[in-house]
Design a protein around this motif. Structure first.
Motif, PDB file in Angstrom:
ATOM      1  N   GLY A  74     -36.728   0.447   2.868  1.00  0.00           N
ATOM      2  CA  GLY A  74     -38.032   0.280   3.898  1.00  0.00           C
ATOM      3  C   GLY A  74     -38.003   1.639   4.746  1.00  0.00           C
ATOM      4  N   HIS A  75     -38.762   1.664   5.544  1.00  0.00           N
ATOM      5  CA  HIS A  75     -38.928   2.724   6.644  1.00  0.00           C
ATOM      6  C   HIS A  75     -38.462   2.382   7.947  1.00  0.00           C
ATOM      7  CE1 HIS A  75     -40.649   5.009   3.217  1.00  0.00           C
ATOM      8  NE2 HIS A  75     -41.289   4.106   3.076  1.00  0.00           N
ATOM      9  N   PRO A  76     -37.326   2.626   8.337  1.00  0.00           N
ATOM     10  CA  PRO A  76     -36.261   3.100   7.586  1.00  0.00           C
ATOM     11  C   PRO A  76     -35.411   2.146   7.067  1.00  0.00           C
ATOM     12  CG  PRO A  76     -35.505   2.998   9.869  1.00  0.00           C
ATOM     13  CD  PRO A  76     -36.688   2.414  10.030  1.00  0.00           C
ATOM     14  N   GLY A  77     -34.748   2.418   5.998  1.00  0.00           N
ATOM     15  CA  GLY A  77     -33.902   1.330   5.092  1.00  0.00           C
ATOM     16  C   GLY A  77     -32.606   1.325   5.905  1.00  0.00           C
TER      17      GLY A  77
ATOM     18  N   THR B  66     -19.265  -5.173   9.858  1.00  0.00           N
ATOM     19  CA  THR B  66     -18.119  -4.245  10.401  1.00  0.00           C
ATOM     20  C   THR B  66     -18.876  -2.658  10.535  1.00  0.00           C
ATOM     21  OG1 THR B  66     -17.270  -3.742   8.424  1.00  0.00           O
ATOM     22  CG2 THR B  66     -16.425  -5.327   9.829  1.00  0.00           C
ATOM     23  N   GLY B  67     -20.013  -2.564   9.987  1.00  0.00           N
ATOM     24  CA  GLY B  67     -20.411  -1.205  10.053  1.00  0.00           C
ATOM     25  C   GLY B  67     -21.975  -1.308   9.395  1.00  0.00           C
ATOM     26  N   HIS B  68     -22.938  -0.495  10.127  1.00  0.00           N
ATOM     27  CA  HIS B  68     -24.123  -0.196   9.310  1.00  0.00           C
ATOM     28  C   HIS B  68     -24.591   1.233   9.502  1.00  0.00           C
ATOM     29  CE1 HIS B  68     -25.085  -1.029  13.541  1.00  0.00           C
ATOM     30  NE2 HIS B  68     -26.212  -0.208  13.224  1.00  0.00           N
ATOM     31  N   ILE B  69     -25.497   1.722   8.761  1.00  0.00           N
ATOM     32  CA  ILE B  69     -26.154   3.095   8.761  1.00  0.00           C
ATOM     33  C   ILE B  69     -27.635   2.924   8.188  1.00  0.00           C
ATOM     34  CG2 ILE B  69     -23.759   4.306   8.386  1.00  0.00           C
ATOM     35  CD1 ILE B  69     -24.443   4.668   5.571  1.00  0.00           C
ATOM     36  N   THR B  70     -28.375   3.897   8.577  1.00  0.00           N
ATOM     37  CA  THR B  70     -29.808   4.036   7.942  1.00  0.00           C
ATOM     38  C   THR B  70     -29.717   4.609   6.416  1.00  0.00           C
ATOM     39  OG1 THR B  70     -30.179   5.930   9.188  1.00  0.00           O
ATOM     40  CG2 THR B  70     -30.722   4.121  10.330  1.00  0.00           C
ATOM     41  N   LEU B  71     -30.630   4.353   5.746  1.00  0.00           N
ATOM     42  CA  LEU B  71     -30.721   4.663   4.249  1.00  0.00           C
ATOM     43  C   LEU B  71     -31.791   5.496   4.480  1.00  0.00           C
ATOM     44  CD1 LEU B  71     -30.164   4.291   1.537  1.00  0.00           C
ATOM     45  CD2 LEU B  71     -31.902   2.268   1.382  1.00  0.00           C
ATOM     46  N   ARG B  72     -31.575   6.870   3.837  1.00  0.00           N
ATOM     47  CA  ARG B  72     -32.578   8.025   3.800  1.00  0.00           C
ATOM     48  C   ARG B  72     -32.701   8.509   2.366  1.00  0.00           C
ATOM     49  NH1 ARG B  72     -30.227   8.705   8.995  1.00  0.00           N
ATOM     50  NH2 ARG B  72     -31.875   8.822  10.665  1.00  0.00           N
ATOM     51  N   GLY B  73     -33.839   8.344   1.787  1.00  0.00           N
ATOM     52  CA  GLY B  73     -34.060   8.753   0.470  1.00  0.00           C
ATOM     53  C   GLY B  73     -32.873   8.324  -0.803  1.00  0.00           C
ATOM     54  N   ASP B  74     -32.710   9.077  -1.447  1.00  0.00           N
ATOM     55  CA  ASP B  74     -31.488   9.029  -2.547  1.00  0.00           C
ATOM     56  C   ASP B  74     -30.384   9.690  -2.179  1.00  0.00           C
ATOM     57  OD1 ASP B  74     -33.131   7.158  -3.913  1.00  0.00           O
ATOM     58  OD2 ASP B  74     -34.076   8.976  -5.573  1.00  0.00           O
ATOM     59  N   ARG B  75     -30.067  10.175  -1.148  1.00  0.00           N
ATOM     60  CA  ARG B  75     -29.040  10.740  -0.719  1.00  0.00           C
ATOM     61  C   ARG B  75     -27.597   9.463  -0.613  1.00  0.00           C
ATOM     62  NH1 ARG B  75     -30.069  13.606   4.598  1.00  0.00           N
ATOM     63  NH2 ARG B  75     -28.409  12.037   5.057  1.00  0.00           N
ATOM     64  N   PRO B  76     -26.460  10.204  -1.227  1.00  0.00           N
ATOM     65  CA  PRO B  76     -25.314   9.058  -1.101  1.00  0.00           C
ATOM     66  C   PRO B  76     -24.916   9.070   0.552  1.00  0.00           C
ATOM     67  CG  PRO B  76     -25.108  10.698  -3.020  1.00  0.00           C
ATOM     68  CD  PRO B  76     -26.068  11.209  -2.180  1.00  0.00           C
ATOM     69  N   ARG B  77     -24.569   7.749   0.797  1.00  0.00           N
ATOM     70  CA  ARG B  77     -24.337   7.487   2.247  1.00  0.00           C
ATOM     71  C   ARG B  77     -22.968   6.773   2.084  1.00  0.00           C
ATOM     72  NH1 ARG B  77     -27.202   9.487   6.261  1.00  0.00           N
ATOM     73  NH2 ARG B  77     -26.836   7.614   7.237  1.00  0.00           N
TER      74      ARG B  77
ATOM     75  N   THR C  45     -13.633   2.627   2.781  1.00  0.00           N
ATOM     76  CA  THR C  45     -14.877   3.477   2.961  1.00  0.00           C
ATOM     77  C   THR C  45     -15.646   3.112   1.774  1.00  0.00           C
ATOM     78  OG1 THR C  45     -13.509   5.231   4.055  1.00  0.00           O
ATOM     79  CG2 THR C  45     -15.642   5.724   2.779  1.00  0.00           C
ATOM     80  N   VAL C  46     -17.089   3.176   2.251  1.00  0.00           N
ATOM     81  CA  VAL C  46     -17.896   2.403   1.044  1.00  0.00           C
ATOM     82  C   VAL C  46     -18.919   3.687   0.711  1.00  0.00           C
ATOM     83  CG1 VAL C  46     -19.891   0.897   0.317  1.00  0.00           C
ATOM     84  CG2 VAL C  46     -17.318   0.088   1.517  1.00  0.00           C
ATOM     85  N   ARG C  47     -18.942   4.084  -0.446  1.00  0.00           N
ATOM     86  CA  ARG C  47     -20.005   5.031  -0.918  1.00  0.00           C
ATOM     87  C   ARG C  47     -21.303   4.254  -1.634  1.00  0.00           C
ATOM     88  NH1 ARG C  47     -19.873  10.869  -2.097  1.00  0.00           N
ATOM     89  NH2 ARG C  47     -21.612  11.213  -3.507  1.00  0.00           N
ATOM     90  N   ILE C  48     -22.364   4.596  -0.950  1.00  0.00           N
ATOM     91  CA  ILE C  48     -23.351   3.956  -1.612  1.00  0.00           C
ATOM     92  C   ILE C  48     -24.288   5.174  -2.126  1.00  0.00           C
ATOM     93  CG2 ILE C  48     -25.662   2.631  -0.962  1.00  0.00           C
ATOM     94  CD1 ILE C  48     -22.924   2.612   1.242  1.00  0.00           C
ATOM     95  N   THR C  49     -24.804   4.914  -3.551  1.00  0.00           N
ATOM     96  CA  THR C  49     -25.940   6.019  -4.075  1.00  0.00           C
ATOM     97  C   THR C  49     -26.957   5.159  -4.419  1.00  0.00           C
ATOM     98  OG1 THR C  49     -23.706   6.939  -5.031  1.00  0.00           O
ATOM     99  CG2 THR C  49     -25.944   7.560  -5.950  1.00  0.00           C
ATOM    100  N   PRO C  50     -27.761   5.144  -3.506  1.00  0.00           N
ATOM    101  CA  PRO C  50     -29.208   4.375  -3.800  1.00  0.00           C
ATOM    102  C   PRO C  50     -30.002   4.942  -5.073  1.00  0.00           C
ATOM    103  CG  PRO C  50     -29.089   5.552  -1.650  1.00  0.00           C
ATOM    104  CD  PRO C  50     -27.952   6.145  -2.328  1.00  0.00           C
ATOM    105  N   GLY C  51     -29.773   6.050  -5.366  1.00  0.00           N
ATOM    106  CA  GLY C  51     -30.620   6.496  -6.678  1.00  0.00           C
ATOM    107  C   GLY C  51     -30.340   7.724  -6.917  1.00  0.00           C
ATOM    108  N   PRO C  52     -30.867   8.595  -7.969  1.00  0.00           N
ATOM    109  CA  PRO C  52     -32.277   7.894  -8.725  1.00  0.00           C
ATOM    110  C   PRO C  52     -31.504   6.890  -9.595  1.00  0.00           C
ATOM    111  CG  PRO C  52     -31.807  10.030  -9.356  1.00  0.00           C
ATOM    112  CD  PRO C  52     -30.684   9.909  -8.210  1.00  0.00           C
ATOM    113  N   GLY C  53     -32.493   6.046  -9.818  1.00  0.00           N
ATOM    114  CA  GLY C  53     -32.304   4.857 -10.920  1.00  0.00           C
ATOM    115  C   GLY C  53     -31.553   3.761 -10.171  1.00  0.00           C
ATOM    116  N   VAL C  54     -30.864   2.924 -10.703  1.00  0.00           N
ATOM    117  CA  VAL C  54     -30.055   1.866 -10.012  1.00  0.00           C
ATOM    118  C   VAL C  54     -29.086   2.071  -9.015  1.00  0.00           C
ATOM    119  CG1 VAL C  54     -28.802  -0.325 -10.929  1.00  0.00           C
ATOM    120  CG2 VAL C  54     -30.488   0.644 -12.409  1.00  0.00           C
TER     121      VAL C  54
END
Length: 91
Positions: A23-26, A37-48, A63-72
């Motif tokens: 969404g905007h923002p994700g 225990t934590g939250h951050i905003t999602l911006r594009g396909d950059r790993p967070r 520590t959790v690394r989230i890679t939103p894309g590209p792809g799945v």
């Protein structure tokens, strides 16, 4: 929010869950044993990265690394220096 992804891992007797909402923002939420225990905003396909801790004695950092894309989207957790791929789950 338009779309969501959900990842889960059982570690040291505790539940580690990541909810990712586009969404905007994700938004990315980190939950340990069902509590945020934590939250951050999602911006594009950059790993967070989002950090928290397991309620062990002494507390164990997560520590959790989230890679939103590209792809799945993909999600990995580093707990006690060990990196583990988190399982995607239906939302």
């Amino acid at each position: 929010m338009a779309q969501g992804h959900h990842f889960h891992l059982d570690a040291a007797g505790h539940s580690v869950t990541v909810n990712m909402y586009s969404g905007h923002p994700g938004l990315i939420e980190l939950l340990v044993d069902g509590k945020e225990t934590g939250h951050i905003t999602l911006r594009g396909d950059r790993p967070r990265l989002v950090a928290g801790e397991l309620p062990t004695d002494p507390p164990l950092p997560v520590t959790v690394r989230i890679t939103p894309g590209p792809g799945v989207p993909r999600c990995t957790a580093v707990i006690g220096g060990v990196e583990t791929l988190m399982s995607p789950r239906a939302f």
